[in-house]
Design a protein around this motif. Structure first.
Motif, mmCIF file in Angstrom:
data_model
loop_
_atom_site.group_PDB
_atom_site.id
_atom_site.type_symbol
_atom_site.label_atom_id
_atom_site.label_comp_id
_atom_site.label_asym_id
_atom_site.label_seq_id
_atom_site.Cartn_x
_atom_site.Cartn_y
_atom_site.Cartn_z
ATOM 1 N N ARG A 99 19.331 -12.982 21.768
ATOM 2 C CA ARG A 99 18.182 -12.349 22.418
ATOM 3 C C ARG A 99 18.501 -12.000 23.872
ATOM 4 N NH1 ARG A 99 13.680 -13.428 25.444
ATOM 5 N NH2 ARG A 99 11.784 -12.333 24.835
ATOM 6 N N ARG A 100 19.200 -12.875 24.579
ATOM 7 C CA ARG A 100 19.531 -12.611 25.984
ATOM 8 C C ARG A 100 20.499 -11.434 26.099
ATOM 9 N NH1 ARG A 100 21.119 -17.606 29.707
ATOM 10 N NH2 ARG A 100 18.918 -17.997 29.209
ATOM 11 N N GLN A 146 18.849 -7.993 25.620
ATOM 12 C CA GLN A 146 18.088 -7.478 26.752
ATOM 13 C C GLN A 146 18.959 -6.659 27.697
ATOM 14 O OE1 GLN A 146 14.702 -7.973 27.041
ATOM 15 N NE2 GLN A 146 14.857 -8.953 25.042
ATOM 16 N N SER A 149 11.963 -4.214 33.853
ATOM 17 C CA SER A 149 11.003 -5.310 33.749
ATOM 18 C C SER A 149 10.831 -5.750 32.304
ATOM 19 C CB SER A 149 9.650 -4.887 34.321
ATOM 20 O OG SER A 149 9.096 -3.831 33.549
ATOM 21 N N GLU A 150 10.259 -6.938 32.122
ATOM 22 C CA GLU A 150 9.997 -7.457 30.782
ATOM 23 C C GLU A 150 8.991 -6.578 30.053
ATOM 24 O OE1 GLU A 150 10.267 -9.831 27.440
ATOM 25 O OE2 GLU A 150 11.532 -9.763 29.236
ATOM 26 N N SER A 151 7.960 -6.146 30.768
ATOM 27 C CA SER A 151 6.963 -5.274 30.141
ATOM 28 C C SER A 151 7.573 -3.928 29.766
ATOM 29 C CB SER A 151 5.772 -5.070 31.073
ATOM 30 O OG SER A 151 6.192 -4.480 32.295
ATOM 31 N N LYS A 199 10.702 -3.459 28.820
ATOM 32 C CA LYS A 199 11.502 -3.686 27.614
ATOM 33 C C LYS A 199 10.596 -3.776 26.385
ATOM 34 C CE LYS A 199 15.157 -6.139 30.145
ATOM 35 N NZ LYS A 199 16.179 -5.088 30.046
ATOM 36 N N GLN A 200 9.449 -4.423 26.540
ATOM 37 C CA GLN A 200 8.499 -4.495 25.431
ATOM 38 C C GLN A 200 7.993 -3.109 25.054
ATOM 39 O OE1 GLN A 200 5.405 -7.241 26.547
ATOM 40 N NE2 GLN A 200 6.707 -9.053 26.276
#
Length: 250
Positions: free
Chosen positions: A28-29, A32, A42-44, A46-47
């Motif tokens: 998973r890492r 990313q 940002s995480e958002s 990527k989502q």
């Protein structure tokens, strides 16, 4: 959470894939920092990329939507691809197509196998003027026992080991022998007729008989039989004292 709810199936499928070390799926890492997700900071972000790619694949999938594991498979390879930005081998020698390249070179070859399993041709309906698929002989009532259907093809993609063995390129190379980031660009070279052949993907025979009706309602039949026996015992117990008194009186 939209990302969690919408992609729950993809995450479960991805976990099964990652559980097989021989398939060389990044953690998973690592995911990313590679493929399409590497372009989002940002995480958002990527989502949002994952949601967008999933919906784009689903929107172009047509009848392949009836095989959700296949949609997960295509989405995972698209997200991991490092060839998409430059075009990659998917776009080489493509010429002119009426449809998008993803639909023409990936989705349509998969559906062609499904179509040829059930149908013989497409006619034009004389009344409506619309396309009308002509089923094979004896396919009108139900599919024969050894004919593959959507569940059989989808089941293949539920099993990472079977899937990795069946998906081979035209030259015989396993798709999963390629680096994970190059697998999406090689999808148009997969021999789908061999990979999805009914005699290889079907794990059981679907026999149609009256036993199917019994299997559907056997619990109801059992419940009625038990209730009948209980009521019969109650009626007999109530009748016995009356019969005994009458015998003694005689």
């Amino acid at each position: 959470d939209l990302h969690r709810d919408l992609l729950e199936g993809l995450h479960r499928w991805r976990a099964r894939l990652a559980a097989c070390p021989e398939l060389q799926v990044p953690s998973r890492r690592e995911r990313q920092r590679r493929g399409l997700l590497a372009h989002a900071e940002s995480e958002s972000g990527k989502q949002l990329v994952e949601i967008s790619v999933y919906l784009l694949v689903w929107g172009e999938a047509g009848n392949i939507r009836f095989m959700p594991e296949v949609v997960c498979f295509l989405t995972e390879l698209a997200l991991a691809s490092e060839d998409v930005q430059m075009g990659g081998s998917l776009y080489q020698g493509s010429g002119t197509t009426k449809s998008g390249l993803f639909l023409a070179k990936i989705i349509r070859p998969i559906y062609n196998v499904i179509f040829e399993e059930w149908y013989v041709r497409v006619d034009v309906d004389a009344k409506t003027g619309k396309d009308k698929k002509v089923l094979r002989d004896k396919f009108h009532r139900f599919l024969p026992a050894d004919t593959a259907n959507y569940d059989d093809w989808n089941e293949l993609f539920c099993d990472p080991i079977r899937m990795s063995d069946r998906l081979r390129l035209e030259d015989g190379t396993r798709l999963f022998d390629l680096p994970h980031e190059h697998r999406f660009a090689a999808l148009h070279r997969v021999n789908w007729r061999r990979a999805l052949a009914a005699n290889m993907v079907k794990t059981h025979r679907e026999v149609h008989s009256l036993w199917g009706v019994f299997a559907s309602i056997h619990r109801v039949i059992l419940l009625h039989a038990v209730l009948f026996l209980v009521l019969l015992l109650i009626a007999v117990e109530n009748e016995l004292p009356t019969m005994t008194s009458a015998v003694i009186g005689r």
